[in-house]
Scaffold this motif. Structure first.
Motif, short mmCIF file in Angstrom:
data_model
loop_
_atom_site.label_atom_id
_atom_site.label_comp_id
_atom_site.label_asym_id
_atom_site.label_seq_id
_atom_site.Cartn_x
_atom_site.Cartn_y
_atom_site.Cartn_z
N ASP A 172 0.81 -1.22 0.00
CA ASP A 172 0.00 0.00 0.00
C ASP A 172 0.85 1.27 0.00
O ASP A 172 1.85 1.37 0.70
N TYR A 215 -1.90 6.27 0.15
CA TYR A 215 -2.78 5.37 0.91
C TYR A 215 -3.01 5.99 2.29
O TYR A 215 -2.05 6.25 3.03
N SER A 250 -5.00 -5.57 2.48
CA SER A 250 -4.10 -6.02 1.42
C SER A 250 -4.39 -7.44 0.98
O SER A 250 -4.03 -7.83 -0.11
#
Length: 267
Positions: A172, A215, A250
């Motif tokens: 991320d 992110y 994730s």
């Protein structure tokens, strides 16, 4: 003796050093909240190819009350490597914690590697501040979060006319990852006047699984004031699980938020 310890690198080079099972491959600096600060200045100097093995801060590690100013210098090719027990490995170029301060004026932080925070990693519970003014953070890589910068803990990052570009994170935040479970982590992208010209802060051409540009996780804050987040990419890896097939964002989401991905869940 309350004299401030000082390091100045002007046109010199710090390279090929290793901190084994410790922190600060090239330079480690720590001050004291009561006794005073520790000061580092890099003027067109070169800090390259240093390693923190099983530690943090491949190039530079800044701890309590340490202050670092980079004026046109270059921090490149450094690495913060995980230990055999999978700990540490934060901040390939620079690691910052506990009231540390960093200012990048026109310098370059490039091609550094880490588990989290390929270029820069910031964390702390008393306020860490990083300012990028006209500098470039480029082509850094993270095996997990924050290819260019990872901002955690009680930290503040200000990008004034600087450029965060062509960084990569396997999970991320290709350009920037911002999130905290302790305090507020904040990133502000804005314009500045550099060499007499208005210059916009940019996050561009970065790549990650989620949040190609930025992110934003729980406890994180992103403020964009006339900044640019452009041409970033979120790319799902070829072996990615199908959506909602595992725990953690994730594991359950891939290829989300080319420019910005905002998430609050961790399960």
């Amino acid at each position: 003796n309350n004299q401030i310890p000082t390091i100045t690198v002007s046109g010199g080079e710090i390279s090929g050093n290793i901190a084994q099972s410790s922190t600060g491959g090239g330079i480690y600096a720590t001050g004291d909240d009561d006794a005073g600060v520790c000061s580092i200045t890099v003027n067109e100097g070169l800090i390259r190819n240093n390693e923190a093995v099983g530690g943090n801060g491949g190039g530079i590690a800044l701890h309590r009350s340490s202050v670092c100013t980079i004026n046109g210098g270059t921090i490149t090719g450094n690495a913060a490597k995980r230990s055999e027990t999978d700990t540490a490995g934060y901040g390939g170029g620079v690691f910052m914690s506990v009231t540390a301060k960093l200012t990048v004026n026109g310098g370059t932080i490039s091609r550094n590697q880490a588990y989290n925070g390929g270029g820069i990693y910031t964390t702390g519970d008393k306020g860490v501040k990083c300012t990028v003014q006209g500098g470039d953070i480029t082509r850094n890589t993270a095996a997990c979060h924050g290819g260019g910068i990872m901002v955690a803990g009680l930290s503040e990052v200000l990008i004034q006319g600087g450029m965060i570009c062509e960084n990569t994170a396997e999970e991320d935040g290709g350009g920037i990852y911002v999130g905290s479970t302790s305090g507020r982590a904040t990133v502000t992208i804005t314009k500045a006047t550099i060499n007499g010209k208005p210059t916009v802060g940019e996050v561009k051409n970065n790549t990650a699984d989620n949040g190609g540009g930025v992110y934003v996780f729980r406890g994180g804050e992103l403020i964009v004031n006339e900044g640019h987040i452009i041409n970033n990419t979120a790319v799902a890896p070829q072996n990615a699980k199908l959506p909602n097939s595992g725990k953690g964002l994730s594991a359950s989401l891939h290829g989300a938020g080319g420019g910005i991905c905002v998430a609050s869940n961790d399960a």
